[in-house]
Design a protein around this motif. Structure first.
Motif, PDB file in Angstrom:
ATOM      1  N   LYS A  46       0.851  -1.190   0.000  1.00 35.76           N
ATOM      2  CA  LYS A  46       0.000   0.000   0.000  1.00 35.76           C
ATOM      3  C   LYS A  46       0.890   1.244   0.000  1.00 35.76           C
ATOM      4  CE  LYS A  46      -0.575   0.541   5.020  1.00 35.76           C
ATOM      5  NZ  LYS A  46      -1.572   0.662   6.123  1.00 35.76           N
ATOM      6  N   LYS A  47       0.341   2.303  -0.544  1.00 33.42           N
ATOM      7  CA  LYS A  47       1.108   3.531  -0.669  1.00 33.42           C
ATOM      8  C   LYS A  47       0.925   4.386   0.578  1.00 33.42           C
ATOM      9  CE  LYS A  47       2.119   7.268  -3.901  1.00 33.42           C
ATOM     10  NZ  LYS A  47       1.748   7.915  -5.185  1.00 33.42           N
ATOM     11  N   VAL A  48       2.040   4.734   1.207  1.00 30.49           N
ATOM     12  CA  VAL A  48       2.048   5.615   2.379  1.00 30.49           C
ATOM     13  C   VAL A  48       2.959   6.786   2.042  1.00 30.49           C
ATOM     14  CG1 VAL A  48       2.562   5.847   4.828  1.00 30.49           C
ATOM     15  CG2 VAL A  48       1.680   3.674   3.947  1.00 30.49           C
ATOM     16  N   GLY A  49       2.359   7.923   1.765  1.00 30.50           N
ATOM     17  CA  GLY A  49       3.143   9.074   1.316  1.00 30.50           C
ATOM     18  C   GLY A  49       3.677   8.821  -0.075  1.00 30.50           C
ATOM     19  N   GLN A  50       4.982   8.832  -0.204  1.00 30.51           N
ATOM     20  CA  GLN A  50       5.632   8.556  -1.480  1.00 30.51           C
ATOM     21  C   GLN A  50       6.212   7.150  -1.549  1.00 30.51           C
ATOM     22  OE1 GLN A  50       5.476  10.719  -4.001  1.00 30.51           O
ATOM     23  NE2 GLN A  50       4.352  12.151  -2.681  1.00 30.51           N
ATOM     24  N   GLN A  56       1.253  -7.977   4.969  1.00 24.64           N
ATOM     25  CA  GLN A  56       1.437  -9.379   5.349  1.00 24.64           C
ATOM     26  C   GLN A  56       0.569 -10.332   4.516  1.00 24.64           C
ATOM     27  OE1 GLN A  56       0.711  -9.390   9.633  1.00 24.64           O
ATOM     28  NE2 GLN A  56       2.903  -9.400   9.998  1.00 24.64           N
ATOM     29  N   THR A  57      -0.084  -9.807   3.502  1.00 21.53           N
ATOM     30  CA  THR A  57      -0.913 -10.628   2.624  1.00 21.53           C
ATOM     31  C   THR A  57      -0.175 -10.887   1.319  1.00 21.53           C
ATOM     32  OG1 THR A  57      -2.910  -9.646   3.565  1.00 21.53           O
ATOM     33  CG2 THR A  57      -3.149 -10.810   1.476  1.00 21.53           C
TER      34      THR A  57
END
Length: 247
Positions: A46-50, A56-57
């Motif tokens: 998943k994208k967090v910031g840049q 864990q999937t």
């Protein structure tokens, strides 16, 4: 023309959960084992910031039309769950199951549902969903129409997976260089083949023949009566029957 089997008929993707993020896709691919051949492994992110943060999937694609119950990694066993792809939503009309590049609908605003692009919206505080007219964005996960579409997709995938439990084996395609095409047979040749084929010989039924042969029946009955009236103690054998019948 080239024949092929669609990937959806021979491949199946599932997911496993709670896989440590320090295990790379390469290690998973080389160490995971299953009753079906594993052909692809991909960890979700998943994208967090840049940045892209690993989750864990992990998705696993098997060379099979059904999923195994579990897979093994060293001493650990992971349960395999059905993978449901994300619901496709058009970013032009905001309907579902098609992309904007193939959309024939009108441009809608994801904020107020007006006939304009969302960057041109002059009513950013008047939220109105283009699908249900609710007070939220058209891309919101809280939209009841979107939730219904997601549940329908999950139900269809689960039903298809449970319904198709038979093992399907596809035969190898023949080599085009080894295909032998039959020669055309003319009517005269067909007649010759039919004439040259021997007729089936009828089966000989000894009981039927015996019942229709009066002389043979009389001789057989006389022989049995004579043997039954014998006064000696000699046993009745095949040879004694033959001797009495011949006499």
């Amino acid at each position: 023309m080239k024949a092929y089997i669609p990937a959806t008929q021979i491949e199946k993707t599932g997911i496993i959960r709670f896989v440590p993020v320090n295990i790379s896709n390469k290690d998973l691919y080389s160490k995971l084992s299953s009753i079906y051949e594993i052909i692809a492994v991909r960890r979700f992110t998943k994208k967090v910031g840049q940045d892209r943060v690993p989750l864990q999937t992990v998705s696993i694609t098997f060379l099979s039309h059904v999923l195994p119950d579990n897979v093994q990694y060293d001493l650990f066993s992971y349960r395999v769950f059905e993978y449901v792809p994300p619901l496709l939503q058009c970013f032009k009309c905001f309907k579902f199951n098609h992309a904007a590049k193939v959309c024939n609908g009108k441009q809608r605003c994801s904020i107020c549902s007006g006939d304009h692009f969302y960057k041109e919206c002059d009513r950013p505080n008047e939220l109105c969903c283009a699908n249900c007219s609710g007070p939220h964005l058209a891309i919101s996960k809280a939209c009841p129409v979107k939730l219904k579409k997601i549940m329908e997709k999950k139900t269809n995938i689960t039903y298809a997976s449970k319904a198709d439990t038979r093992k399907v084996e596809y035969p190898a395609l023949p080599d085009k260089n080894k295909i032998v095409r039959p020669e055309k047979t003319t009517k005269t040749q067909s007649q010759k083949i039919a004439l040259s084929t021997p007729a089936e010989t009828p089966k000989f039924d000894i009981k039927k023949e015996l019942l229709h042969n009066t002389d043979l029946m009389n001789a057989l009955v006389s022989t049995l009566i004579e043997l039954a009236n014998k006064t000696d103690s000699n046993p009745i054998t095949n040879n004694s029957i033959k001797d009495t019948y011949a006499y």
